[in-house]
Motif scaffolding. Sequence first.
Motif, PDB file in Angstrom:
ATOM      1  N   ALA A   1     -33.742  95.047  23.990  1.00  0.00           N
ATOM      2  CA  ALA A   1     -34.976  95.156  25.418  1.00  0.00           C
ATOM      3  C   ALA A   1     -36.304  95.265  25.320  1.00  0.00           C
ATOM      4  O   ALA A   1     -36.964  94.758  25.653  1.00  0.00           O
ATOM      5  CB  ALA A   1     -34.182  95.083  26.488  1.00  0.00           C
ATOM      6  N   CYS A   2     -36.173  96.257  25.225  1.00  0.00           N
ATOM      7  CA  CYS A   2     -37.444  96.591  25.539  1.00  0.00           C
ATOM      8  C   CYS A   2     -38.309  97.914  23.399  1.00  0.00           C
ATOM      9  O   CYS A   2     -37.670  98.751  23.964  1.00  0.00           O
ATOM     10  CB  CYS A   2     -37.597  97.691  26.317  1.00  0.00           C
ATOM     11  SG  CYS A   2     -37.033  97.110  27.689  1.00  0.00           S
TER      12      CYS A   2
ATOM     13  N   PRO B   1     -46.444  91.376  31.957  1.00  0.00           N
ATOM     14  CA  PRO B   1     -45.628  91.241  29.891  1.00  0.00           C
ATOM     15  C   PRO B   1     -47.327  91.937  29.298  1.00  0.00           C
ATOM     16  O   PRO B   1     -47.972  92.095  29.831  1.00  0.00           O
ATOM     17  CB  PRO B   1     -46.921  89.579  29.475  1.00  0.00           C
ATOM     18  CG  PRO B   1     -46.355  89.136  31.153  1.00  0.00           C
ATOM     19  CD  PRO B   1     -46.310  89.628  31.714  1.00  0.00           C
TER      20      PRO B   1
ATOM     21  N   CYS C   1     -44.494  96.084  36.353  1.00  0.00           N
ATOM     22  CA  CYS C   1     -44.379  94.452  36.384  1.00  0.00           C
ATOM     23  C   CYS C   1     -44.835  92.931  35.802  1.00  0.00           C
ATOM     24  O   CYS C   1     -45.572  92.065  36.260  1.00  0.00           O
ATOM     25  CB  CYS C   1     -43.795  93.539  37.641  1.00  0.00           C
ATOM     26  SG  CYS C   1     -42.823  94.567  38.312  1.00  0.00           S
TER      27      CYS C   1
ATOM     28  N   PRO D   1     -40.232  97.095  35.504  1.00  0.00           N
ATOM     29  CA  PRO D   1     -40.798  97.105  33.947  1.00  0.00           C
ATOM     30  C   PRO D   1     -42.841  97.645  33.986  1.00  0.00           C
ATOM     31  O   PRO D   1     -42.835  97.107  35.119  1.00  0.00           O
ATOM     32  CB  PRO D   1     -40.947  95.403  34.018  1.00  0.00           C
ATOM     33  CG  PRO D   1     -40.199  95.165  34.827  1.00  0.00           C
ATOM     34  CD  PRO D   1     -39.866  95.944  35.906  1.00  0.00           C
TER      35      PRO D   1
ATOM     36  N   CYS E   1     -41.782  98.934  28.517  1.00  0.00           N
ATOM     37  CA  CYS E   1     -40.549  98.113  28.851  1.00  0.00           C
ATOM     38  C   CYS E   1     -41.096  96.787  30.115  1.00  0.00           C
ATOM     39  O   CYS E   1     -40.948  97.209  31.242  1.00  0.00           O
ATOM     40  CB  CYS E   1     -39.175  98.714  29.240  1.00  0.00           C
ATOM     41  SG  CYS E   1     -38.205  98.184  29.018  1.00  0.00           S
ATOM     42  N   ASP E   2     -41.512  95.215  29.318  1.00  0.00           N
ATOM     43  CA  ASP E   2     -42.034  94.889  30.221  1.00  0.00           C
ATOM     44  C   ASP E   2     -40.708  93.745  30.469  1.00  0.00           C
ATOM     45  O   ASP E   2     -41.417  92.843  31.472  1.00  0.00           O
ATOM     46  CB  ASP E   2     -43.158  94.042  29.653  1.00  0.00           C
ATOM     47  CG  ASP E   2     -42.645  92.968  28.309  1.00  0.00           C
ATOM     48  OD1 ASP E   2     -41.496  93.449  27.673  1.00  0.00           O
ATOM     49  OD2 ASP E   2     -44.103  91.944  27.529  1.00  0.00           O
ATOM     50  N   ARG E   3     -39.653  93.830  30.039  1.00  0.00           N
ATOM     51  CA  ARG E   3     -38.166  92.940  30.547  1.00  0.00           C
ATOM     52  C   ARG E   3     -37.715  93.469  32.019  1.00  0.00           C
ATOM     53  O   ARG E   3     -37.241  95.370  31.910  1.00  0.00           O
ATOM     54  CB  ARG E   3     -37.164  93.157  29.551  1.00  0.00           C
ATOM     55  CG  ARG E   3     -37.859  91.980  28.580  1.00  0.00           C
ATOM     56  CD  ARG E   3     -36.592  91.663  27.857  1.00  0.00           C
ATOM     57  NE  ARG E   3     -35.496  91.230  27.974  1.00  0.00           N
ATOM     58  CZ  ARG E   3     -34.229  91.069  27.339  1.00  0.00           C
ATOM     59  NH1 ARG E   3     -34.307  91.174  25.744  1.00  0.00           N
ATOM     60  NH2 ARG E   3     -32.891  90.202  27.764  1.00  0.00           N
ATOM     61  N   ASP E   4     -36.735  92.740  32.887  1.00  0.00           N
ATOM     62  CA  ASP E   4     -36.257  92.845  33.660  1.00  0.00           C
ATOM     63  C   ASP E   4     -34.880  94.022  33.431  1.00  0.00           C
ATOM     64  O   ASP E   4     -33.798  93.229  33.421  1.00  0.00           O
ATOM     65  CB  ASP E   4     -36.446  92.351  34.997  1.00  0.00           C
ATOM     66  CG  ASP E   4     -35.984  93.685  36.175  1.00  0.00           C
ATOM     67  OD1 ASP E   4     -35.766  94.858  36.135  1.00  0.00           O
ATOM     68  OD2 ASP E   4     -36.660  92.916  37.392  1.00  0.00           O
ATOM     69  N   LEU E   5     -35.029  95.237  33.004  1.00  0.00           N
ATOM     70  CA  LEU E   5     -33.244  95.310  32.728  1.00  0.00           C
ATOM     71  C   LEU E   5     -32.326  95.156  33.687  1.00  0.00           C
ATOM     72  O   LEU E   5     -30.865  95.884  33.436  1.00  0.00           O
ATOM     73  CB  LEU E   5     -33.624  97.162  31.713  1.00  0.00           C
ATOM     74  CG  LEU E   5     -34.126  96.951  30.406  1.00  0.00           C
ATOM     75  CD1 LEU E   5     -34.014  98.201  30.403  1.00  0.00           C
ATOM     76  CD2 LEU E   5     -34.270  95.827  29.663  1.00  0.00           C
TER      77      LEU E   5
END
Length: 287
Positions: A211-212, A241, A239, A135, A152-156
């Motif tokens: 997601a992002c 938000p 990593c 992220p 992109c702060d979500r962990d894909l």
Amino acid sequence: MASPLNVISPLLLILAILSTGPGFSDSARIFTIINKCKESVWPAITPGENFGGGGFILKSGQSIVFTAPVGWSGRIWGRTGCTFDKNGNGTCQTGSCGSELKCKASGDPPATLAEFTLTATDFYDVSLVDGFNLPLAVTPINGQGNCSVAGCDRDLRPTCPSELSVKLKGKTVGCRSACDVFNTDEYCCKGVYGNPVICQPTYYSKLFKQACPTAYSYAYDDPTSIFTCVGTDYVITFCSPRNQTVCTYHNNKLVCSGSSNNFKSQTTILGILLLVLASLLSLLNMS
């Protein structure tokens, strides 16, 4: 003992504060790189002359500050699972730029990329075109214009399709792009697909975009993914938000994100002392 780079890191922050004032160049951009991940990250920057030579380690919770001139154009990404010897030679699980700690070439995919072009009006974005490994958020501070947070702060990794997953010892450490895996014209936007009219979102790029939404999901994903800002500083956070408040010092002011007008607070002696104290504590933690 702390490594020389880790010793310089907090000192650079102190010097940045002390050097701000009437003689400080407003054209310079201050880059603050923060690791909020639970594990160490090895940031990589190309070209890296203004960024500690292009590579270093940030342990969990650590940060470092650099200054880049107008005219710099490059990319920043994080490497994971690295092991380097005292000479700066080693390997990484993701994002490697060869076998060197200080990168002189682009990283191997998959890698989440932050891209910058510093001009009178800066252009910046976060790209998943080369896949995802961490992220990453880019927060502009103290600028004017469409200064939105990119990233992109979500962990894909936990939700990465199996056909795109990079696994080590049963753990997904990265998520490759469809272009990298299948290498077709459609997924890579090349050949007859080499223009924004023909090359459209695919099943995989839509997963990334959902997601992002403020990151590039494929090569021609420009309208919602590239941002501009004038005279801004940048905080690059791994990593964390995208909406988390982050701050930097510029021209004797503590400048923070988190409000529509880029809230500013005049620096006081206490503020400087607190930042110096934080830098010294960071130095001790790095030792």
